[in-house]
Scaffold this active site. Sequence first.
Site, mmCIF file in Angstrom:
data_model
loop_
_atom_site.group_PDB
_atom_site.id
_atom_site.type_symbol
_atom_site.label_atom_id
_atom_site.label_comp_id
_atom_site.label_asym_id
_atom_site.label_seq_id
_atom_site.Cartn_x
_atom_site.Cartn_y
_atom_site.Cartn_z
ATOM 1 N N ARG A 102 0.829 -1.205 0.000
ATOM 2 C CA ARG A 102 0.000 0.000 0.000
ATOM 3 C C ARG A 102 0.862 1.252 0.000
ATOM 4 N NH1 ARG A 102 0.083 3.951 2.901
ATOM 5 N NH2 ARG A 102 -0.007 2.745 4.831
ATOM 6 N N LEU A 143 10.651 14.766 1.549
ATOM 7 C CA LEU A 143 10.362 15.838 2.503
ATOM 8 C C LEU A 143 11.119 15.611 3.810
ATOM 9 C CD1 LEU A 143 8.772 18.409 3.266
ATOM 10 C CD2 LEU A 143 6.927 16.901 4.086
ATOM 11 N N THR A 144 10.923 14.459 4.442
ATOM 12 C CA THR A 144 11.552 14.156 5.734
ATOM 13 C C THR A 144 13.069 14.146 5.618
ATOM 14 O OG1 THR A 144 9.655 12.840 6.436
ATOM 15 C CG2 THR A 144 11.743 12.414 7.540
ATOM 16 N N HIS A 148 14.927 16.292 10.734
ATOM 17 C CA HIS A 148 13.695 17.082 10.681
ATOM 18 C C HIS A 148 12.572 16.228 10.106
ATOM 19 C CE1 HIS A 148 15.766 20.771 11.791
ATOM 20 N NE2 HIS A 148 16.738 20.371 10.997
ATOM 21 N N ILE A 178 12.614 7.450 2.720
ATOM 22 C CA ILE A 178 11.882 7.757 1.499
ATOM 23 C C ILE A 178 11.475 6.457 0.801
ATOM 24 C CG2 ILE A 178 11.903 9.021 -0.668
ATOM 25 C CD1 ILE A 178 12.219 10.739 1.915
ATOM 26 N N LEU A 254 0.714 15.387 1.800
ATOM 27 C CA LEU A 254 0.636 14.502 2.959
ATOM 28 C C LEU A 254 -0.811 14.218 3.344
ATOM 29 C CD1 LEU A 254 3.488 15.880 5.243
ATOM 30 C CD2 LEU A 254 3.501 13.803 3.860
ATOM 31 N N GLU A 378 3.782 9.872 8.075
ATOM 32 C CA GLU A 378 2.682 10.765 7.678
ATOM 33 C C GLU A 378 2.047 11.444 8.896
ATOM 34 O OE1 GLU A 378 2.690 11.129 4.659
ATOM 35 O OE2 GLU A 378 3.197 9.235 3.688
ATOM 36 N N THR A 380 3.022 11.704 13.330
ATOM 37 C CA THR A 380 3.018 10.855 14.516
ATOM 38 C C THR A 380 1.714 11.012 15.296
ATOM 39 O OG1 THR A 380 3.981 12.569 15.916
ATOM 40 C CG2 THR A 380 5.528 11.141 14.723
ATOM 41 N N PHE A 398 2.119 23.738 19.640
ATOM 42 C CA PHE A 398 3.465 23.661 19.077
ATOM 43 C C PHE A 398 3.639 24.819 18.110
ATOM 44 C CE2 PHE A 398 0.631 21.104 16.483
ATOM 45 C CZ PHE A 398 0.911 21.498 15.193
#
Length: 399
Positions: A102, A143-144, A148, A178, A254, A378, A380, A398
């Site tokens: 998936r 992205l990740t 970060h 990734i 996302l 995607e 936490t 935050f």
Amino acid sequence: MSTPTSLPPFVPLDPVGIDDLLTDDELTVRASVRRLCAERIDPYVAEWFEQGALPDVRGLARELGSLGLLGMHLEGYGCAGMSATDYGLACLELEASDSGIRSLVSVQGSLAMFAIWRWGSEEQKTAWLPRMAAGDAIGCFGLTEPDHGSDPGDMRTRARRVAGAGSDWVLDGRKMWITNGTVADVAVVWAQTDEGIRGFVVPTDTPGFSAPEIKHKQSLRASVTSELVLDGVRLPDAAAFPDVRGLKGPLSCLNEARYGIVWGAMGAARSALETALEYATGRIQFGRPIAGFQLTQQKLVDMNVEYTKGLLLALHLGRRKDAGRLRPEQVSLGKLNNVREALEICRTARTVLGANGISLEYPVIRHMNNLESVLTYEGTVEMHTLVLGEAMTGQAAFR
């Protein structure tokens, strides 16, 4: 009010009759994907997981593409243009086989393809989307970063204009965790620029780009997971998404992927529940099937109640998405609830199977390990909780 003369039979894995809420076309989509999984994935996926490899990714991608599953909820450019609910049902069936499969489809369609479809230039769309929809080209989404994850706004990857070279860009940085990276033909990479965060369509054969595969995983082992390394990757201005700036771009992608997870997690839950029910009815202890003991029945019922609620939630969000009424906070609620409950269902199913629950002869431990990753990626648990907390209270916890 008339009383029906006969009631439909009770279906153990559909105790409240959710199938009655699906159209004939939706049932056909589900059946088609389930059939593909039964023939192409289920007989082999435990071995792939044990080996920590996904053989013939390109062949599998083409088969998925031939069924219209890649970017299936997008319109035009060779995409199937199906509904969000159709896409959700497909994700459910794919993850009932394995979260890694998936993830392959989600990253291809909801991240890489959606980014190009939503934010790309016409040139970028025509160059990539038809090939990606067919499975002839594989995409990834960068992205990740190593330092970060939940705070992408502080990413270190940088794109700078080349002095005296027209409008070319040079990208430097690293991306981490990734999916599809090592096998991808194209990467959607997000980077800091003097104009804010921007997205770039990066052919993976560009000099300076590499994507070493991440090994030694104990989760999502039937999936290609990579690091992206950008070392002086030079691109023309046409490689940049023309209009979008800031986190609006990557976060919109996302949200698409998270929607698929709302459904997909329930596929893993269904597989674990179905396995536990079948095992309990056949496992004899103290002279009778363990399904006849009260504590086992409580586990089976509790699992089914949470699975049923999660599936109803996924279907409700799917209908809202098809109506253009789905908010990001609602996707966060669905992702938070359904992955958390699916993981608990798998853990409970493992106890029903006893020692056999840790064996790859059964899918339960594989789903359980996979969902440990799905719980984190995607967004936490903590981040989705704070998204909902801010929506409820108006106070951002935050920054």
